[in-house]
Scaffold this motif. Sequence first.
Motif, PDB file in Angstrom:
ATOM      1  N   ALA A  79      53.000  37.531  44.635  1.00  0.00           N
ATOM      2  CA  ALA A  79      51.770  36.816  44.273  1.00  0.00           C
ATOM      3  C   ALA A  79      50.541  37.624  44.717  1.00  0.00           C
ATOM      4  O   ALA A  79      50.570  38.279  45.763  1.00  0.00           O
ATOM      5  CB  ALA A  79      51.764  35.438  44.923  1.00  0.00           C
ATOM      6  N   PRO A  80      49.452  37.575  43.935  1.00  0.00           N
ATOM      7  CA  PRO A  80      48.281  38.412  44.207  1.00  0.00           C
ATOM      8  C   PRO A  80      47.724  38.302  45.632  1.00  0.00           C
ATOM      9  O   PRO A  80      47.482  39.328  46.285  1.00  0.00           O
ATOM     10  CB  PRO A  80      47.254  37.942  43.173  1.00  0.00           C
ATOM     11  CG  PRO A  80      48.053  37.369  42.066  1.00  0.00           C
ATOM     12  CD  PRO A  80      49.280  36.796  42.705  1.00  0.00           C
ATOM     13  N   LEU A  81      47.506  37.091  46.126  1.00  0.00           N
ATOM     14  CA  LEU A  81      46.906  36.965  47.465  1.00  0.00           C
ATOM     15  C   LEU A  81      47.871  37.405  48.562  1.00  0.00           C
ATOM     16  O   LEU A  81      47.442  37.906  49.602  1.00  0.00           O
ATOM     17  CB  LEU A  81      46.417  35.539  47.699  1.00  0.00           C
ATOM     18  CG  LEU A  81      45.253  35.098  46.799  1.00  0.00           C
ATOM     19  CD1 LEU A  81      44.853  33.666  47.113  1.00  0.00           C
ATOM     20  CD2 LEU A  81      44.067  36.042  46.909  1.00  0.00           C
ATOM     21  N   LYS A  82      49.173  37.255  48.330  1.00  0.00           N
ATOM     22  CA  LYS A  82      50.158  37.756  49.305  1.00  0.00           C
ATOM     23  C   LYS A  82      50.138  39.282  49.333  1.00  0.00           C
ATOM     24  O   LYS A  82      50.276  39.905  50.382  1.00  0.00           O
ATOM     25  CB  LYS A  82      51.558  37.234  48.981  1.00  0.00           C
ATOM     26  CG  LYS A  82      51.720  35.767  49.309  1.00  0.00           C
ATOM     27  CD  LYS A  82      53.140  35.311  49.075  1.00  0.00           C
ATOM     28  CE  LYS A  82      53.220  33.823  49.439  1.00  0.00           C
ATOM     29  NZ  LYS A  82      54.553  33.293  49.253  1.00  0.00           N
ATOM     30  N   ARG A  83      49.973  39.887  48.154  1.00  0.00           N
ATOM     31  CA  ARG A  83      49.859  41.353  48.081  1.00  0.00           C
ATOM     32  C   ARG A  83      48.627  41.830  48.837  1.00  0.00           C
ATOM     33  O   ARG A  83      48.686  42.814  49.576  1.00  0.00           O
ATOM     34  CB  ARG A  83      49.709  41.809  46.626  1.00  0.00           C
ATOM     35  CG  ARG A  83      50.993  42.005  45.917  1.00  0.00           C
ATOM     36  CD  ARG A  83      50.736  42.554  44.527  1.00  0.00           C
ATOM     37  NE  ARG A  83      50.533  41.435  43.624  1.00  0.00           N
ATOM     38  CZ  ARG A  83      49.798  41.465  42.534  1.00  0.00           C
ATOM     39  NH1 ARG A  83      49.170  42.548  42.167  1.00  0.00           N
ATOM     40  NH2 ARG A  83      49.695  40.403  41.783  1.00  0.00           N
ATOM     41  N   LEU A  84      47.525  41.119  48.616  1.00  0.00           N
ATOM     42  CA  LEU A  84      46.279  41.526  49.268  1.00  0.00           C
ATOM     43  C   LEU A  84      46.402  41.406  50.783  1.00  0.00           C
ATOM     44  O   LEU A  84      45.973  42.290  51.522  1.00  0.00           O
ATOM     45  CB  LEU A  84      45.112  40.671  48.744  1.00  0.00           C
ATOM     46  CG  LEU A  84      43.717  41.155  49.115  1.00  0.00           C
ATOM     47  CD1 LEU A  84      43.448  42.560  48.586  1.00  0.00           C
ATOM     48  CD2 LEU A  84      42.670  40.173  48.573  1.00  0.00           C
ATOM     49  N   ARG A  85      47.027  40.346  51.252  1.00  0.00           N
ATOM     50  CA  ARG A  85      47.241  40.173  52.691  1.00  0.00           C
ATOM     51  C   ARG A  85      48.166  41.273  53.227  1.00  0.00           C
ATOM     52  O   ARG A  85      47.886  41.867  54.274  1.00  0.00           O
ATOM     53  CB  ARG A  85      47.829  38.789  52.973  1.00  0.00           C
ATOM     54  CG  ARG A  85      48.260  38.552  54.427  1.00  0.00           C
ATOM     55  CD  ARG A  85      47.063  38.620  55.374  1.00  0.00           C
ATOM     56  NE  ARG A  85      47.460  38.655  56.759  1.00  0.00           N
ATOM     57  CZ  ARG A  85      47.257  37.660  57.617  1.00  0.00           C
ATOM     58  NH1 ARG A  85      46.661  36.554  57.245  1.00  0.00           N
ATOM     59  NH2 ARG A  85      47.645  37.781  58.874  1.00  0.00           N
ATOM     60  N   ALA A  86      49.239  41.570  52.504  1.00  0.00           N
ATOM     61  CA  ALA A  86      50.157  42.639  52.935  1.00  0.00           C
ATOM     62  C   ALA A  86      49.433  43.980  52.991  1.00  0.00           C
ATOM     63  O   ALA A  86      49.668  44.790  53.899  1.00  0.00           O
ATOM     64  CB  ALA A  86      51.353  42.718  51.990  1.00  0.00           C
TER      65      ALA A  86
END
Length: 195
Positions: A79-86
Amino acid sequence: MSSSATTREHLLEVGLKQLRSTGYTATGVKEVLDLAKVPKGSFYHYFPSKEVFAGELLARYGEQEIQRAQRILGDTSIAPLKRLRAYFDELISVYGNKAEISGCLIGGLSLEVADHSPKLQVQLQSTYTAWQDAIAEVLRQAVKAGDLSPSVKPDALAEFVLNSYEGALVRMKAEQSGRPLKNFLHFIFGVLLKP
C-alpha cells in the motif's frame, strides 16, 4: 576496467565518504588525495576543480538515492502509505543519529554551498525536485486508493514531508539526538498521513 577508470572511481568513492563525513568546506583536495593514496596530478586530470568534483559526488549520491526510492516506493505490491513509511524508516536507519555517517549530503550541501555555487545550487534544486516528485507520486497513489482525502495536494504535501525530514536531520545533528526524527515519523505518519 582500465587503470584510469579505476583511479577516477576510487577518487569518487573516497571523496563521497569524506564529503559526507566532513562537509564541503572541510574536505580538501589534498585530504582526499591522501586518503585515496593518489598523486595530486591525478585529481586534476579527472576533475578541473573541487566544485566539479563535488558536483560529480552529488550526482552519484543522488543516483544512489533514486535507486533506493525506486526500490521501495516503486513496490506497488505494498500500500502507498506503507511504502512511504518503509522508505523513511530506511532513510533514518541509513542517515539517522545511529548511522555510521549521519545526515543527508543534499541537506548538508544546501546549507553549506547553495548560496556560493550557482552550479551546485542548480544541481541541488534538481535533486530535491526529483525526490519530491517521487514522494508526490506515492501520495497520488494513496489518494487514488482512498487512503488520503481527495482534497490533498500531493505536490505541496510531498514538499512539506521532504522539508520536514530534512529539517529533522539538521536538528538531529545539532542535538546529537534521534528525537527530531522520531517526532518527524510520529507527526507525518501518525497524524498527517494517518488514513
